[in-house]
Design an enzyme around this catalytic site. Structure first.
Site, mmCIF file in Angstrom:
data_model
loop_
_atom_site.group_PDB
_atom_site.id
_atom_site.type_symbol
_atom_site.label_atom_id
_atom_site.label_comp_id
_atom_site.label_asym_id
_atom_site.label_seq_id
_atom_site.Cartn_x
_atom_site.Cartn_y
_atom_site.Cartn_z
ATOM 1 N N HIS A 150 0.864 -1.175 0.000
ATOM 2 C CA HIS A 150 0.000 0.000 0.000
ATOM 3 C C HIS A 150 0.903 1.229 0.000
ATOM 4 C CE1 HIS A 150 -2.611 -2.971 2.164
ATOM 5 N NE2 HIS A 150 -3.569 -2.402 1.468
ATOM 6 N N GLU A 281 -10.698 -6.797 -5.128
ATOM 7 C CA GLU A 281 -10.618 -7.789 -4.061
ATOM 8 C C GLU A 281 -11.913 -7.773 -3.241
ATOM 9 O OE1 GLU A 281 -8.118 -8.246 0.063
ATOM 10 O OE2 GLU A 281 -7.016 -7.635 -1.731
ATOM 11 N N GLU A 317 -9.306 -13.370 -1.900
ATOM 12 C CA GLU A 317 -8.659 -13.605 -0.609
ATOM 13 C C GLU A 317 -9.440 -14.688 0.123
ATOM 14 O OE1 GLU A 317 -7.767 -11.408 3.638
ATOM 15 O OE2 GLU A 317 -7.281 -10.333 1.786
ATOM 16 N N HIS A 320 -11.541 -13.761 3.160
ATOM 17 C CA HIS A 320 -12.727 -13.005 2.768
ATOM 18 C C HIS A 320 -13.813 -13.943 2.243
ATOM 19 C CE1 HIS A 320 -10.269 -9.038 2.036
ATOM 20 N NE2 HIS A 320 -10.192 -9.493 3.280
ATOM 21 N N ASP A 345 -4.919 -13.850 -2.681
ATOM 22 C CA ASP A 345 -4.315 -13.464 -1.410
ATOM 23 C C ASP A 345 -4.350 -14.697 -0.515
ATOM 24 O OD1 ASP A 345 -3.641 -10.928 -2.073
ATOM 25 O OD2 ASP A 345 -4.978 -9.916 -0.675
ATOM 26 N N ASP A 356 -11.708 -11.272 10.210
ATOM 27 C CA ASP A 356 -10.627 -11.468 9.249
ATOM 28 C C ASP A 356 -9.307 -11.650 9.993
ATOM 29 O OD1 ASP A 356 -9.392 -11.625 6.833
ATOM 30 O OD2 ASP A 356 -9.549 -9.509 6.336
ATOM 31 N N ASP A 358 -6.585 -13.317 9.012
ATOM 32 C CA ASP A 358 -5.403 -13.255 8.135
ATOM 33 C C ASP A 358 -4.286 -14.189 8.590
ATOM 34 O OD1 ASP A 358 -6.428 -11.430 6.319
ATOM 35 O OD2 ASP A 358 -5.749 -9.692 7.455
#
Length: 485
Positions: A150, A281, A317, A320, A345, A356, A358
Site C-alpha cells: 500500500h 478484491e 482472498e 474473505h 491473497d 478477518d 489473516d
C-alpha cells in the site's frame, strides 16, 4: 561485622555478579546496530543500519520432506517441474509489506507486541528507508522475487498531498534501486483508502465530493508508482466502500460513483501506458457492515452492469471468502469459470472466529483445493500468490517471520503436488465425467447447444418414462480426494 551487615554485603555481591552476567549476555547477543539512527556502529562509518537485519537466518533452501530444519523448504522446490511448469511459475509468491513489516501485533483489546530490532518508534522517512532495506533482505533470504504494497505503508503521510507524494517518491526511489540490485519487483501495488479519518464514509463512495477527489488523486499517484516500479497488477480493496446503515445511504448513487471511479482508473492506466491487470478484491464486511463487492458473484454482477468486465479481474482472498459464507475453493471456481481469476491473497481464517484473522494457510486439504483451481486456470500469471497474512500476536521473534512464510509456501507447494497426484491417478476426474455422461448423448448435446426446446424435451420424457437417478458418490469422491493428501 554484624550478621545483618554481612547479609547485606552478600546480597550486594550477588546483585553485582548477576548484573554483570546479564550485561555480558546482552552484549554477546547483540549482533547488529541498535534501532537508532543516531547510534554509531563499526567505528561510526555510517549513520544508518550496519550489517544484516537478519544475521541469524541463512538463505532458505529446499531440503525435502525428511528435513528437520525449520528454516528450510520441505515441499517447495522452485525449479522442480510439475505438470509442465516450474513450481516458482505456478506459485509466483509475493511478500505483503504491510503485514510483514508494518504489523505490530496490536488488536482491539491490546497494545502492540512486536518490537523489531530495526524499528526506532518513528514514522520518519529515515525509518521508512531502513524498513525498506530490511524488507528486501528478507525477500532475498526467503527466495521470493515479488512484493506487494500500500502507498501509505511504505511512506509516511505528509501535512499536504504534495508533501505526501514527495515522501512516497523518496521511498520509491530507494525501492527502485533495491529492485535493480536484486531483480525483485512488485506483484501489485495499491492505495490505502481506509485508514485515514477522511475515508470514514468511504473513498469512491463517500458522500463528500472532496473526499472522492482526494481518493482519485491518491489512486492516480499509486498507479503511477506501481507502473514505475514495474508492477504487474494493481488492486482495489474497498474496505470502506459500503455502508453501516441504509437509513442515511443512497446506495444507487454510491454504486454509480464507484463505477465512475473505477472507469477513471481504467482511463488513467491506459493514459500512462500501464499494461498491468486491474484487480478487485471482494470482501463482505469489516470494517463496514456491508461492503459493495461482497463476493466474487456480486463483483461480477457489478462489473457486468457497468460495462467493466473486460477491464478488471478478481483478487480472491481466502479469508474473505469464508467471511462471505463461501469456501475459498467456491470463490476461486466462480472467478475461474467466468474468466476473472487474476490473483490470490493466500491466507485463511479460524472457523471459531468471525472476523478477518489473516492467518497463513496451513491446511493441506484446503491448499489442494486452491491449487486445483489454479491448475485448471492454467496458472495465475501475471498474478500470483500474495501472502496477505500476519504473524499471530503472540509470535514475536524475528525468526517467526521466516517460519510463517516457509509454512505457507510449503503448504501450497504440497497442494500442487497433491493435484498432480489426482490428475495422474484420474479416478476423481473420471467420477465427475461419469456423473454427467448422460449429457454426452444426442439430446444432451442439443441442450448444451441451447437448442433443447420444451416441446422436444416433453416428447423425450413421454418416450423415456420415469428417469433412473444414479448415486452422486460423494463419499467415494471424498475418499479419492483424501487419498492424495
Amino acid at each position: 561485622m554484624k550478621s545483618s551487615e554481612r547479609l547485606l554485603l552478600l546480597l550486594l555481591v550477588v546483585l553485582v555478579v548477576a548484573s554483570s552476567s546479564l550485561l555480558s549476555a546482552v552484549i554477546a547477543e547483540q549482533q547488529t546496530c541498535p534501532a537508532d539512527l543516531d547510534s554509531k556502529c563499526d567505528g561510526g562509518a555510517s549513520d544508518d543500519w550496519e550489517g544484516e537485519f537478519f544475521p541469524g537466518v541463512p538463505k532458505i533452501k529446499y531440503e525435502g520432506p525428511t528435513s528437520k530444519n525449520p528454516l528450510a523448504y520441505k515441499w517447495y522446490n522452485k525449479e522442480e517441474v510439475i505438470l509442465g511448469k516450474k513450481m516458482k511459475d505456478w506459485m509466483r509468491f509475493s511478500v505483503a509489506f504491510w503485514h510483514t513489516f508494518r504489523g505490530t501485533g496490536a488488536d482491539p483489546f491490546g497494545a502492540p507486541t512486536k518490537a523489531w530490532p530495526w524499528e526506532d518508534g518513528t514514522n520518519s522517512l529515515a525509518m521508512a528507508k531502513r524498513r525498506m532495506r530490511a524488507h528486501f533482505e528478507f525477500m532475498e533470504k526467503l527466495g521470493v522475487d515479488k512484493w506487494c504494497f500500500h502507498d501509505r505503508d511504505i511512506a509516511p503521510d505528509g501535512k499536504t498531498l504534495e508533501e505526501t507524494n514527495a515522501n512516497l517518491d523518496e521511498i520509491v526511489k530507494l525501492a527502485k534501486q533495491l529492485q535493480g540490485e536484486t531483480n525483485i519487483k512488485p506483484l501489485w501495488g495499491t492505495a490505502q483508502l481506509f485508514m485515514h479519518p477522511r475515508y470514514m464514509h468511504g473513498a469512491a463512495t463517500s458522500p463528500e465530493v472532496k473526499v472522492y477527489a482526494y481518493a482519485a488523486a491518491q489512486v492516480k499517484k499509486a498507479l503511477e508508482v506501481t507502473h514505475y516500479l514495474g508492477g504487474e497488477n494493481y488492486v482495489f480493496w474497498g474496505g470502506r466502500e459500503g455502508y453501516q446503515t441504509l437509513l442515511n445511504t443512497d446506495m444507487k448513487r454510491e454504486l454509480d460513483h464507484l463505477a465512475n471511479f473505477l472507469q477513471a482508473a481504467v482511463d488513467h492506466k491506459k493514459k500512462i501506458g500501464f499494461k498491468g491487470t486491474l484487480l478487485i478484491e471482494p470482501k463482505p464486511q469489516e470494517p463496514t457492515k456491508h461492503q459493495y463487492d461482497w463476493d466474487v458473484a456480486t463483483t461480477f454482477a457489478f462489473l457486468q452492469k457497468y460495462g467493466l468486465t473486460g477491464e478488471f479481474k478478481i483478487n480472491v482472498e481466502c479469508n474473505h471468502a469464508t467471511l462471505s459464507g463461501h469456501s475459498c475453493h467456491h470463490e476461486l471456481e466462480t472467478a475461474r469459470i467466468n474468466g476473472l481469476l487474476g490473483n490470490i491473497d493466500a491466507n485463511t481464517g479460524d472457523p471459531q472466529v468471525g472476523w478477518d484473522t489473516d492467518q497463513f494457510m496451513t491446511d493441506i486439504a484446503e491448499a489442494t483445493l486452491v491449487m486445483s483451481s489454479v491448475v485448471k486456470n492454467g496458472g495465475l500469471a501475471p498474478g500470483g500468490f500474495n501472502f496477505d497474512a500476519k504473524l499471530r500476536r503472540e509470535s514475536t521473534d524475528v525468526e517467526d517471520m521466516f517460519l510463517a512464510h516457509i509454512s505457507g509456501m510449503d503448504t501450497l507447494a504440497r497442494g500442487l503436488r497433491n493435484v498432480a497426484k489426482l490428475i495422474e491417478d484420474g479416478s476423481l476426474d473420471d467420477l465427475v465425467r461419469k456423473r454427467y455422461q448422460s449429457f454426452d448423448s444426442e439430446i444432451g448435446a442439443l441442450i448444451e447447444a441451447g437448442k433443447g426446446d420444451f416441446e422436444t424435451l416433453e416428447k423425450k420424457v413421454l418416450e423415456w418414462g420415469e428417469p433412473t437417478v444414479p448415486s452422486g458418490k460423494q463419499e467415494l469422491a471424498e475418499i479419492l480426494f483424501q487419498s492424495a493428501l
